[in-house]
Design a protein around this motif. Structure first.
Motif, PDB file in Angstrom:
ATOM      1  N   ASP A   1       0.826  -1.207   0.000  1.00  0.00           N
ATOM      2  CA  ASP A   1       0.000   0.000   0.000  1.00  0.00           C
ATOM      3  C   ASP A   1       0.859   1.255   0.000  1.00  0.00           C
ATOM      4  O   ASP A   1       0.570   2.228  -0.683  1.00  0.00           O
ATOM      5  N   GLU A   2       1.912   1.190   0.793  1.00  0.00           N
ATOM      6  CA  GLU A   2       2.810   2.337   0.878  1.00  0.00           C
ATOM      7  C   GLU A   2       3.419   2.631  -0.493  1.00  0.00           C
ATOM      8  O   GLU A   2       3.509   3.780  -0.925  1.00  0.00           O
ATOM      9  N   HIS A   3       3.792   1.557  -1.167  1.00  0.00           N
ATOM     10  CA  HIS A   3       4.382   1.735  -2.494  1.00  0.00           C
ATOM     11  C   HIS A   3       3.359   2.297  -3.480  1.00  0.00           C
ATOM     12  O   HIS A   3       3.677   3.191  -4.267  1.00  0.00           O
ATOM     13  N   LEU A   4       2.146   1.784  -3.421  1.00  0.00           N
ATOM     14  CA  LEU A   4       1.113   2.272  -4.329  1.00  0.00           C
ATOM     15  C   LEU A   4       0.796   3.747  -4.046  1.00  0.00           C
ATOM     16  O   LEU A   4       0.573   4.533  -4.964  1.00  0.00           O
ATOM     17  N   ASN A   5       0.816   4.113  -2.755  1.00  0.00           N
ATOM     18  CA  ASN A   5       0.628   5.523  -2.405  1.00  0.00           C
ATOM     19  C   ASN A   5       1.733   6.390  -2.968  1.00  0.00           C
ATOM     20  O   ASN A   5       1.500   7.493  -3.446  1.00  0.00           O
ATOM     21  N   LEU A   6       2.937   5.856  -2.883  1.00  0.00           N
ATOM     22  CA  LEU A   6       4.087   6.587  -3.415  1.00  0.00           C
ATOM     23  C   LEU A   6       3.905   6.852  -4.908  1.00  0.00           C
ATOM     24  O   LEU A   6       4.173   7.948  -5.398  1.00  0.00           O
ATOM     25  N   LEU A   7       3.409   5.843  -5.610  1.00  0.00           N
ATOM     26  CA  LEU A   7       3.180   6.008  -7.050  1.00  0.00           C
ATOM     27  C   LEU A   7       2.158   7.119  -7.298  1.00  0.00           C
ATOM     28  O   LEU A   7       2.314   7.929  -8.210  1.00  0.00           O
ATOM     29  N   GLU A   8       1.115   7.151  -6.452  1.00  0.00           N
ATOM     30  CA  GLU A   8       0.115   8.208  -6.565  1.00  0.00           C
ATOM     31  C   GLU A   8       0.749   9.575  -6.319  1.00  0.00           C
ATOM     32  O   GLU A   8       0.490  10.542  -7.031  1.00  0.00           O
ATOM     33  N   GLU A   9       1.562   9.605  -5.272  1.00  0.00           N
ATOM     34  CA  GLU A   9       2.228  10.844  -4.889  1.00  0.00           C
ATOM     35  C   GLU A   9       3.098  11.359  -6.042  1.00  0.00           C
ATOM     36  O   GLU A   9       3.131  12.542  -6.350  1.00  0.00           O
ATOM     37  N   ARG A  10       3.791  10.434  -6.689  1.00  0.00           N
ATOM     38  CA  ARG A  10       4.648  10.826  -7.804  1.00  0.00           C
ATOM     39  C   ARG A  10       3.820  11.404  -8.942  1.00  0.00           C
ATOM     40  O   ARG A  10       4.240  12.332  -9.617  1.00  0.00           O
ATOM     41  N   LYS A  11       2.641  10.849  -9.145  1.00  0.00           N
ATOM     42  CA  LYS A  11       1.784  11.354 -10.220  1.00  0.00           C
ATOM     43  C   LYS A  11       1.391  12.797  -9.938  1.00  0.00           C
ATOM     44  O   LYS A  11       1.300  13.605 -10.838  1.00  0.00           O
ATOM     45  N   LYS A  12       1.144  13.086  -8.650  1.00  0.00           N
ATOM     46  CA  LYS A  12       0.767  14.448  -8.286  1.00  0.00           C
ATOM     47  C   LYS A  12       1.900  15.428  -8.562  1.00  0.00           C
ATOM     48  O   LYS A  12       1.666  16.604  -8.763  1.00  0.00           O
ATOM     49  N   ARG A  13       3.128  14.917  -8.479  1.00  0.00           N
ATOM     50  CA  ARG A  13       4.277  15.779  -8.686  1.00  0.00           C
ATOM     51  C   ARG A  13       4.651  15.915 -10.155  1.00  0.00           C
ATOM     52  O   ARG A  13       5.565  16.655 -10.491  1.00  0.00           O
ATOM     53  N   ASP A  14       3.984  15.205 -10.998  1.00  0.00           N
ATOM     54  CA  ASP A  14       4.328  15.206 -12.422  1.00  0.00           C
ATOM     55  C   ASP A  14       4.436  16.639 -12.941  1.00  0.00           C
ATOM     56  O   ASP A  14       3.508  17.422 -12.815  1.00  0.00           O
ATOM     57  N   HIS A  15       5.559  16.969 -13.519  1.00  0.00           N
ATOM     58  CA  HIS A  15       5.785  18.366 -13.911  1.00  0.00           C
ATOM     59  C   HIS A  15       4.822  18.831 -15.005  1.00  0.00           C
ATOM     60  O   HIS A  15       4.564  20.020 -15.145  1.00  0.00           O
ATOM     61  N   ARG A  16       4.258  17.865 -15.756  1.00  0.00           N
ATOM     62  CA  ARG A  16       3.312  18.261 -16.797  1.00  0.00           C
ATOM     63  C   ARG A  16       2.026  18.761 -16.166  1.00  0.00           C
ATOM     64  O   ARG A  16       1.429  19.741 -16.596  1.00  0.00           O
ATOM     65  N   LYS A  17       1.631  18.053 -15.099  1.00  0.00           N
ATOM     66  CA  LYS A  17       0.426  18.430 -14.377  1.00  0.00           C
ATOM     67  C   LYS A  17       0.629  19.753 -13.631  1.00  0.00           C
ATOM     68  O   LYS A  17      -0.186  20.665 -13.727  1.00  0.00           O
ATOM     69  N   LEU A  18       1.745  19.825 -12.903  1.00  0.00           N
ATOM     70  CA  LEU A  18       2.017  21.045 -12.143  1.00  0.00           C
ATOM     71  C   LEU A  18       2.281  22.227 -13.067  1.00  0.00           C
ATOM     72  O   LEU A  18       1.921  23.368 -12.753  1.00  0.00           O
ATOM     73  N   GLY A  19       2.884  21.958 -14.214  1.00  0.00           N
ATOM     74  CA  GLY A  19       3.151  23.034 -15.164  1.00  0.00           C
ATOM     75  C   GLY A  19       1.862  23.688 -15.621  1.00  0.00           C
ATOM     76  O   GLY A  19       1.797  24.895 -15.845  1.00  0.00           O
ATOM     77  N   LYS A  20       0.823  22.873 -15.732  1.00  0.00           N
ATOM     78  CA  LYS A  20      -0.487  23.372 -16.128  1.00  0.00           C
ATOM     79  C   LYS A  20      -1.115  24.140 -14.962  1.00  0.00           C
ATOM     80  O   LYS A  20      -1.581  25.251 -15.113  1.00  0.00           O
TER      81      LYS A  20
END
Length: 634
Positions: free
Chosen positions: A227-246
């Motif tokens: 679960d911790e690993h899957l959360n980490l993957l989610e967290e990384r998606k939130k940090r995606d520079h394409r998303k944040l750039g928008k």
RNA sequence: GCCGAAAUAGCUCAACCAGGUAGAGCAACUGACUUGUAAUCAGUAGGUUGCGGGUUCAAUUCCUGCUUUCGGCACCA
């Protein structure tokens, strides 16, 4: 038979025993927890029978090696499930990777989609619950070929195994795989796993070969870790520079220019801050700064060798019946600048920098946000010198790179890439000397590095600085490359102390690598919450009530602006909470709320992004504090 | 470039599976409210459903070509 255990302990046994039995003798709980064992330094299965004096270390679920074994066995389980669901499937390889495992599969006409993953997972769980034993067997090459005669990929692998190598197979319930092992004692250990994604992957990583379907997954011993690993993957998606750039209005991309990023006002501030930092540092370091043209005549690229070696990636244009190419690199232009003057050894080291915009026609499938673009700004520099200056200059550069990366709190490691096996120019002795110079420089500083044999450019060895982003991807940013090619091709010279013409040595180097990619990495690294000095908006001023506080707030904004602070005021007729929320979602470092108290006392009330507490200080104190922070690049 | 998936309002998403010309939240705009640390209320406007072709009485929906994006692979002087 004497068995040496970790910590200097010994056990003696009368007859040969399996590792299971030995573990059991030590303690039944050890047997229960043991996944594999290290027998005389080599990882082996628990059912391995020990016949002579040996050293044994049991690997339990707590050891990192055990996780790899779990994932390796999970890959086999995945294969078994696929084989059950798609009996005609053929298998490639199924290794463990950093965060999990994958298996490459040839499904013939069948196409897997994401929707199939849960079905496969279910099948895996079903098989695992039957708790079949995983057993190793050693076979002859002939037996192996017979056993896998219907699996063309396995046959290929078997035929390429060195004659001396023992061929082992692993059997579990209805599945047998060619494998070196070791594996779990049984499938019951595989409980907490997840299939993550699908992809096409060339057989043996060669684009001339067929593409197999690759299924990625991961596995852990406990549900918590999974679960911790899957959360980490989610967290990384939130940090995606394409998303944040928008979200943060930093940059945009358009269908009209795939791979050509547009910089929006906020992103421009990031760029300008990084660039002016770069200019300041380089002037201090004694660099001269130039700018060379975007587009130059084809003949220049023939001299430099790019026309022969890099043409596929170059944009070209015909003007007045002459062919031009848009520069994919800055060096040839730099060579022309060098050649404009006669140089003396006294000028060396001559350090010439350029923030140069280059264009490269990257494969469409390679494009990825700011990480892989088709035009980008390289923070290039060429350093001309004599050969005996190399060690000193490399030391200077490593120190400079370290200083710059530390400002951004970025982790990195250095790799030394040496002469390619066959495709290289120049004499082997020259290469050896150059490689030694690079290594000497690093070693004299006590700097660790990884050796990358044969990975150098054809024109010289190089040091690469690899940064790690939040997705745990490694990006090459900085690079220092010795170039033994261009000085020759462009016939560069200098006059030595005897008044004779000599060939200089040249280094290429880039620190950010590409400003675009570097910004992409920074966005993810900071999760969009930039340190104040590069933050597009540094301060947001929010009056509580426009009627009473707007005037004071505007005066305050004026004062901050006078100090060069990037400040904005939110004077919309909205609730305080609404405006605060927006300042927070835009990740602005400081928000100042201005109400009666502040107006009366001449203070500001600030809240730092990411913190809850509010601090009231006199305005001048706040200004001093933030200016110091900006100056120190925090 | 290759394999697979996707593209609907400025943004995030719904409707598509079983065809009957689109709906929500946020943002924008208008008005009311006059606010002390993460979303005040009401109203208005906003779409050639990425672009083209086909099937059909009818296509956002099915088929197809292209473009772009995403996950990988290959590439990355």
């Amino acid at each position: 038979m004497i068995i040496n255990l970790p910590g200097g302990n010994q056990r003696e046994f009368d007859s040969e025993k399996s590792l299971f039995d030995i573990a059991n003798e030590i303690s039944p709980s050890l047997k229960k927890r043991s996944i594999v064992a290290r027998l005389n330094g080599k990882l082996v299965d628990m059912d391995t029978v020990v016949t002579t004096d040996s050293s044994v270390e049991f690997i339990t679920t707590d050891d990192p090696e055990a996780l790899e074994v779990l994932r390796h066995s999970s890959a086999h389980l995945l294969a078994e499930a696929i084989k059950t669901l798609y009996p005609h499937a053929h298998f490639g390889v199924g290794p463990v990777i950093e965060d999990g495992f994958y298996y490459d599969i040839d499904l013939g006409e069948d196409i897997l989609s994401e929707k199939d993953l849960p079905i496969i997972e279910k099948e895996m769980a079903k098989i695992a619950s039957q708790n079949s034993k995983i057993e190793r067997e050693v076979v002859s090459k002939e037996q192996a070929l017979e056993l896998f005669k219907d699996d063309p990929y396995k046959v290929e692998l078997i035929n390429e195994l060195p004659e001396s190598e023992e061929i082992s197979i692993y059997k579990q319930a209805h599945f047998t795989d060619l494998c070196r092992g070791p594996h779990l004692p049984g499938t019951k250990w595989i409980k907490n796993f997840k299939l993550l994604s699908l992809a096409g992957a060339y057989w043996r990583g060669n684009s001339d070969n067929v593409q197999l379907t690759r299924v990625y997954g991961t596995a852990f011993f406990t549900k918590e870790e999974l679960d911790e690993h899957l959360n980490l993957l989610e967290e990384r998606k939130k940090r995606d520079h394409r998303k944040l750039g928008k979200q943060l209005d930093l940059f945009m991309l358009s269908e009209y220019g795939p791979g050509f990023p547009f910089w929006l006002p906020n992103g421009m501030i990031l760029r300008r801050e990084l660039e002016s930092f770069w200019y300041d540092v380089h002037l201090k370091e004694g660099y001269k700064l130039i700018q060379t043209p975007i587009m130059l005549n084809k003949e220049l690229w023939e001299i430099s060798g790019h026309w022969a070696n890099y043409r596929e990636n170059m944009y070209t244009s015909t003007i007045d019946d002459m062919e031009f190419a848009i520069k994919p690199m800055n060096c040839p232009g730099g060579m022309l600048v060098y050649k404009r003057d006669i140089h003396s050894y006294k000028d060396f080291p001559l350090k010439v920098g350029e923030l140069g915009l280059v264009h490269r026609h990257e494969a469409s499938g390679a494009l990825n946000g700011l990480f892989r673009v088709r035009n980008f700004t390289q923070d290039d520099a060429h350093i001309f010198m004599t050969e005996d200056m190399i060690v000193q200059e490399i030391r200077e550069l490593v120190r400079l790179f370290d200083y710059m990366y530390k400002v951004f709190n970025l982790e990195y490691h250095i790799e030394l890439s040496t002469r390619p096996e066959d495709k290289f120019i120049g004499k082997v002795e020259t290469w050896d000397r150059a490689e030694k110079a690079l290594a000497d420089a690093l070693e004299s500083m006590g700097q660790d590095y990884k050796l990358n044999p044969g990975d150098g450019a054809f024109y010289g060895p190089k040091l690469d600085f690899k940064l790690k982003d939040s997705m745990k991807r490694i990006w090459q940013c900085g690079t220092i490359q010795l170039d033994m090619n261009l000085p020759e091709r462009f016939d560069l010279t200098y006059i030595d102390s005897n008044g004779e013409k000599q060939r200089p040595v040249m280094l290429h180097r880039a620190l950010y690598g590409s400003i675009e990619r570097f910004i992409g990495i920074l966005i993810e690294h900071y999760a969009g919450a930039f340190p104040t000095w590069i933050s597009p908006v540094q301060v947001k001023v929010i009056p509580v009530n426009n009627e009473y506080h707007l005037e004071y707030a505007k005066t305050l904004v004026g004062e901050l602006k006078d100090q060069g602070i990037r400040v904005e005021i939110d004077e919309r007729d909205e609730k305080l909470g609404y405006k605060i929320r927006e300042a927070q979602t835009k990740k602005i470092p400081y928000q100042l709320v201005i109400g009666d108290k502040e107006v009366e006392s001449g203070q500001v009330n600030y809240r730092r992004y990411g913190e809850q507490n509010q601090v009231a200080v006199p305005t001048y104190e706040f200004i001093e504090m933030i200016l110091a922070e900006i100056k120190e690049k925090k």
